[in-house]
Design a protein around this motif. Structure first.
Motif, PDB file in Angstrom:
ATOM      1  N   GLU A 148       0.487  -1.410   0.277  1.00  0.00           N
ATOM      2  CA  GLU A 148       0.067  -0.174  -0.407  1.00  0.00           C
ATOM      3  C   GLU A 148       0.966   1.280   0.152  1.00  0.00           C
ATOM      4  O   GLU A 148       0.369   1.555  -0.582  1.00  0.00           O
ATOM      5  N   HIS A 149       2.370   1.157   0.623  1.00  0.00           N
ATOM      6  CA  HIS A 149       2.593   2.752   0.991  1.00  0.00           C
ATOM      7  C   HIS A 149       4.071   2.348   0.311  1.00  0.00           C
ATOM      8  O   HIS A 149       4.553   3.129   0.669  1.00  0.00           O
ATOM      9  N   GLY A 150       4.575   1.348  -0.505  1.00  0.00           N
ATOM     10  CA  GLY A 150       6.221   1.331  -0.424  1.00  0.00           C
ATOM     11  C   GLY A 150       7.164   0.641   0.560  1.00  0.00           C
ATOM     12  O   GLY A 150       6.375   0.420   1.617  1.00  0.00           O
ATOM     13  N   VAL A 151       8.485   0.449   0.175  1.00  0.00           N
ATOM     14  CA  VAL A 151       8.513  -0.217   1.034  1.00  0.00           C
ATOM     15  C   VAL A 151       9.729   0.394   1.676  1.00  0.00           C
ATOM     16  O   VAL A 151      10.450  -0.073   3.392  1.00  0.00           O
ATOM     17  N   TYR A 152       9.751   1.848   1.039  1.00  0.00           N
ATOM     18  CA  TYR A 152      10.575   2.525   2.666  1.00  0.00           C
ATOM     19  C   TYR A 152       9.261   3.302   3.257  1.00  0.00           C
ATOM     20  O   TYR A 152       9.765   4.996   3.518  1.00  0.00           O
ATOM     21  N   ASP A 153       8.364   3.359   3.924  1.00  0.00           N
ATOM     22  CA  ASP A 153       7.468   3.630   4.674  1.00  0.00           C
ATOM     23  C   ASP A 153       7.496   3.544   6.092  1.00  0.00           C
ATOM     24  O   ASP A 153       7.861   2.300   6.126  1.00  0.00           O
ATOM     25  N   PRO A 154       7.537   4.201   6.585  1.00  0.00           N
ATOM     26  CA  PRO A 154       8.106   4.514   7.602  1.00  0.00           C
ATOM     27  C   PRO A 154       7.509   3.237   8.885  1.00  0.00           C
ATOM     28  O   PRO A 154       7.961   2.850  10.056  1.00  0.00           O
ATOM     29  N   GLY A 155       5.955   3.497   8.949  1.00  0.00           N
ATOM     30  CA  GLY A 155       5.160   2.711   9.239  1.00  0.00           C
ATOM     31  C   GLY A 155       5.343   1.198   9.134  1.00  0.00           C
ATOM     32  O   GLY A 155       5.596   0.017   9.814  1.00  0.00           O
ATOM     33  N   THR A 156       6.256   1.002   7.665  1.00  0.00           N
ATOM     34  CA  THR A 156       6.303  -0.585   7.341  1.00  0.00           C
ATOM     35  C   THR A 156       7.705  -0.801   9.163  1.00  0.00           C
ATOM     36  O   THR A 156       8.309  -1.938   9.072  1.00  0.00           O
ATOM     37  N   GLY A 157       8.584   0.248   9.042  1.00  0.00           N
ATOM     38  CA  GLY A 157      10.206   0.250   9.774  1.00  0.00           C
ATOM     39  C   GLY A 157       9.338  -0.124  10.521  1.00  0.00           C
ATOM     40  O   GLY A 157      10.157  -1.256  11.915  1.00  0.00           O
ATOM     41  N   GLU A 158       8.918   0.022  11.753  1.00  0.00           N
ATOM     42  CA  GLU A 158       8.507  -0.242  12.747  1.00  0.00           C
ATOM     43  C   GLU A 158       7.512  -0.936  12.647  1.00  0.00           C
ATOM     44  O   GLU A 158       7.928  -1.986  13.563  1.00  0.00           O
ATOM     45  N   TYR A 159       7.233  -2.286  11.815  1.00  0.00           N
ATOM     46  CA  TYR A 159       6.300  -3.442  12.212  1.00  0.00           C
ATOM     47  C   TYR A 159       8.033  -4.482  12.257  1.00  0.00           C
ATOM     48  O   TYR A 159       7.731  -5.256  12.615  1.00  0.00           O
ATOM     49  N   LEU A 160       8.823  -3.886  11.095  1.00  0.00           N
ATOM     50  CA  LEU A 160      10.092  -4.615  10.861  1.00  0.00           C
ATOM     51  C   LEU A 160      10.736  -4.999  12.487  1.00  0.00           C
ATOM     52  O   LEU A 160      11.286  -5.446  12.933  1.00  0.00           O
ATOM     53  N   VAL A 202      17.883  -9.548  13.141  1.00  0.00           N
ATOM     54  CA  VAL A 202      19.156  -9.188  12.462  1.00  0.00           C
ATOM     55  C   VAL A 202      18.828  -8.230  11.483  1.00  0.00           C
ATOM     56  O   VAL A 202      18.943  -7.529  10.889  1.00  0.00           O
ATOM     57  N   GLY A 203      18.728  -9.379  10.414  1.00  0.00           N
ATOM     58  CA  GLY A 203      17.100  -8.992   9.046  1.00  0.00           C
ATOM     59  C   GLY A 203      16.386  -8.396   9.251  1.00  0.00           C
ATOM     60  O   GLY A 203      16.796  -6.974   8.660  1.00  0.00           O
ATOM     61  N   ALA A 204      15.851  -8.501  10.249  1.00  0.00           N
ATOM     62  CA  ALA A 204      14.399  -7.173   9.946  1.00  0.00           C
ATOM     63  C   ALA A 204      15.332  -6.492  10.801  1.00  0.00           C
ATOM     64  O   ALA A 204      14.566  -5.182  10.619  1.00  0.00           O
ATOM     65  N   PHE A 205      15.786  -6.204  11.113  1.00  0.00           N
ATOM     66  CA  PHE A 205      16.535  -4.869  12.170  1.00  0.00           C
ATOM     67  C   PHE A 205      17.234  -4.528  11.190  1.00  0.00           C
ATOM     68  O   PHE A 205      16.759  -2.689  11.068  1.00  0.00           O
ATOM     69  N   MET A 206      18.071  -5.193  10.547  1.00  0.00           N
ATOM     70  CA  MET A 206      18.618  -4.345   9.042  1.00  0.00           C
ATOM     71  C   MET A 206      17.729  -3.561   8.094  1.00  0.00           C
ATOM     72  O   MET A 206      17.912  -2.342   8.329  1.00  0.00           O
ATOM     73  N   ARG A 207      16.907  -3.999   7.858  1.00  0.00           N
ATOM     74  CA  ARG A 207      15.547  -3.854   7.045  1.00  0.00           C
ATOM     75  C   ARG A 207      15.466  -2.484   7.656  1.00  0.00           C
ATOM     76  O   ARG A 207      14.857  -1.262   6.838  1.00  0.00           O
ATOM     77  N   ALA A 208      15.010  -2.640   8.918  1.00  0.00           N
ATOM     78  CA  ALA A 208      13.957  -1.883   9.704  1.00  0.00           C
ATOM     79  C   ALA A 208      15.095  -0.216   9.846  1.00  0.00           C
ATOM     80  O   ALA A 208      14.814   1.139   9.641  1.00  0.00           O
ATOM     81  N   LEU A 209      16.530  -0.361   9.915  1.00  0.00           N
ATOM     82  CA  LEU A 209      17.778   0.871   9.916  1.00  0.00           C
ATOM     83  C   LEU A 209      17.726   0.951   8.643  1.00  0.00           C
ATOM     84  O   LEU A 209      17.306   2.712   8.608  1.00  0.00           O
ATOM     85  N   GLN A 210      17.059   0.623   7.688  1.00  0.00           N
ATOM     86  CA  GLN A 210      17.365   0.612   6.158  1.00  0.00           C
ATOM     87  C   GLN A 210      16.700   1.382   5.981  1.00  0.00           C
ATOM     88  O   GLN A 210      16.747   3.106   5.805  1.00  0.00           O
ATOM     89  N   ILE A 211      15.479   2.107   6.100  1.00  0.00           N
ATOM     90  CA  ILE A 211      13.637   3.005   5.981  1.00  0.00           C
ATOM     91  C   ILE A 211      14.197   4.012   7.006  1.00  0.00           C
ATOM     92  O   ILE A 211      13.783   4.812   6.171  1.00  0.00           O
ATOM     93  N   LYS A 212      14.859   3.504   8.279  1.00  0.00           N
ATOM     94  CA  LYS A 212      14.806   4.595   9.163  1.00  0.00           C
ATOM     95  C   LYS A 212      15.559   6.157   8.083  1.00  0.00           C
ATOM     96  O   LYS A 212      15.766   7.671   8.549  1.00  0.00           O
ATOM     97  N   ARG A 213      17.069   5.419   7.512  1.00  0.00           N
ATOM     98  CA  ARG A 213      17.918   6.120   7.414  1.00  0.00           C
ATOM     99  C   ARG A 213      17.548   7.077   6.307  1.00  0.00           C
ATOM    100  O   ARG A 213      17.628   8.223   5.925  1.00  0.00           O
ATOM    101  N   VAL A 214      16.401   6.203   5.496  1.00  0.00           N
ATOM    102  CA  VAL A 214      16.020   7.068   3.800  1.00  0.00           C
ATOM    103  C   VAL A 214      15.259   7.861   4.369  1.00  0.00           C
ATOM    104  O   VAL A 214      14.931   9.274   4.120  1.00  0.00           O
ATOM    105  N   ASN A 215      14.448   8.153   5.478  1.00  0.00           N
ATOM    106  CA  ASN A 215      13.463   8.596   6.459  1.00  0.00           C
ATOM    107  C   ASN A 215      13.677  10.349   6.574  1.00  0.00           C
ATOM    108  O   ASN A 215      13.101  11.256   6.535  1.00  0.00           O
ATOM    109  N   GLU A 216      14.689   9.886   7.372  1.00  0.00           N
ATOM    110  CA  GLU A 216      15.358  10.275   8.559  1.00  0.00           C
ATOM    111  C   GLU A 216      16.301  11.041   8.281  1.00  0.00           C
ATOM    112  O   GLU A 216      16.866  12.111   9.367  1.00  0.00           O
TER     113      GLU A 216
END
Length: 434
Positions: free
Chosen positions: A50-62, A79-93
């Motif tokens: 619905e929102h794309g792979v870099y959506d902040p909400g997706t990062g929170e779920y990860l 570690v895999g989930a945290f790394m994906r969440a980290l990437q989303i956080k960097r893209v957005n913030e």
């Protein structure tokens, strides 16, 4: 060590408060992690669609599913989930966002559980970089992470957890403790008790650094200067018209004076580190003297550590006076009997300084496989005598048994004390784990 109000170090419980809307902390600790993971994965897929792979909400779920994996002991998946969440956080913030801190702390926990020490080091380095990009040098909010990373570097050095130069790793740790001390002294003054722990860290790192310098061969020690120097070489060549032309080139040749100067540089480097150890230990004693409300056992331990250093430096008379002062500080109060027994009830290998990083300690100890139990006597002057191997695991660990004997004989010990005086100890036992 106590940190200033406003510290940004976040505990695991606080992290759970950042779960996405509609997901409770209890969900991350469900008795059926497989069901929770499946639910999270469905929500992640739906959110991404619905929102794309870099959506902040997706990062929170990860982040949330990473916590579930972590609690279930599935650290590779965490570690895999945290790394994906980290990437989303960097893209957005942005790369310097402090929002990454929570995720990095959880990455550190799971990478420690995996014994992936290179990843742990990268996580700590990134944590430190983010803080330094967000706070000015000297800001008290830097204290928790600078202290934490300094302890990690010390542990990595002592347990040989990282690739690369040992002298570089211990140097990085020493620098971080030095930074911590500078921040605290500027903020609270030179006699503030908060300086005690980082001063112990600086003492220990400088001691280890001096050992590394001493063990570095002269031709491998990189001090000031270069082992080669430039020299102009010229030659005459004939020209087609029957004349001659002079051609000159600059080349590198060995410098005969280099190793003589490097010997002085090496001695100077060792002298600096040794002086720093003594300064730090004397400073700790001074802090106790200026803060009489501090516990007596802490003051006594500071005196004992200073005594240990003086004994290692061959200053036996001064060392024994330090020990006697520590003993007398505790002797008139029965409640300190346990501390007296701890400090003086048996010989201690020197230096007896240690700053633990508990979760790393536990993991490293679990990985050690060879142990040797030995018996030996310790003289009044702190030397080992009559070393005997009692047992080893495995029983045929010949090399480990030989190494344990050599190690015990080469050490200097703080002797056992009775009524404030050093005495010989017969049949002292120690287990060496490798």
């Amino acid at each position: 060590m106590k940190f200033a109000p406003g510290s940004i170090r976040i505990c695991f419980v606080a992290l759970l408060a950042f779960l996405p809307c509609g997901i409770s902390a209890g969900a991350a600790n469900t008795e059926d992690p497989g069901r929770s993971i499946a639910e999270y994965e469905r929500k992640i897929q739906a959110r991404e669609a619905e929102h794309g792979v870099y959506d902040p909400g997706t990062g929170e779920y990860l982040l949330s599913v990473g916590l579930v994996y972590q609690n279930a002991g599935q650290h590779e998946e965490a570690v895999g989930a945290f790394m994906r969440a980290l990437q989303i956080k960097r893209v957005n913030e942005g790369l310097q966002s402090t929002g990454q801190v929570l995720i990095l702390e959880q990455l550190i926990k799971s990478n420690i559980a995996k014994a992936d020490w290179g990843a742990v080091d990268r996580n700590y380095q990134q944590l430190l970089w983010i803080h330094k990009r967000n706070y000015e040098a000297g800001d008290p909010r830097l204290l928790p992470v600078v202290d934490m990373v300094g302890r990690w570097k010390l542990k990595a050095y002592k347990e040989n957890l990282l690739e690369g130069s040992a002298i570089r790793i211990i140097g990085e740790s020493e620098k971080l403790f030095k930074d911590t001390i500078a921040i605290l002294e500027r903020q609270y003054g030179e006699d503030d008790p908060r300086l005690i722990d980082p001063l112990y860290g600086r003492a220990l790192t400088n001691y280890q650094y001096a050992i590394e310098v001493a063990n570095t061969p002269q031709n491998e020690f990189h001090g000031v200067g270069s082992p080669t120097r430039t020299q102009v070489m010229c030659r005459t060549v004939p020209t087609p018209n029957g004349g001659a032309r002079r051609i000159c080139n600059t080349i590198r040749v060995p410098d005969p004076n280099y190793y003589a100067s490097q010997s002085g540089s090496k001695d100077f480097a060792m002298g600096q580190r040794i002086a720093a150890v003594g300064k730090a230990l004397r400073w700790i004693v001074q802090i106790h003297e200026h803060n009489p409300e501090l516990p007596r056992d802490s003051h006594a331990k500071a005196l004992v550590h200073l005594g240990d250093w003086n004994l290692l430096r061959g200053k036996k008379t001064t060392a024994y006076q330090n020990y006697k002062d520590a003993y007398l500080l505790l002797a008139d109060d029965a409640q300190h009997a346990a501390t007296i027994a701890e400090l003086f009830g048996k010989p201690h290998n020197l230096p007896a300084l240690r700053l633990p990083l508990p979760e790393v300690d536990d993991k490293v100890e679990a990985e050690k496989t060879t142990s040797v139990l030995a018996s030996f006597d310790v003289s009044r002057s702190g030397r080992a005598r009559n070393v005997q191997i009692i047992e080893s695991e495995p029983p045929d660990a010949t090399s480990a048994r030989r190494k344990a004997k050599s190690t015990i004989r080469g050490r200097i010990y703080r002797p056992r004390f009775e009524k404030g005086e050093p005495v010989e100890t017969i049949g002292n036992k120690i287990r060496i784990v490798d």
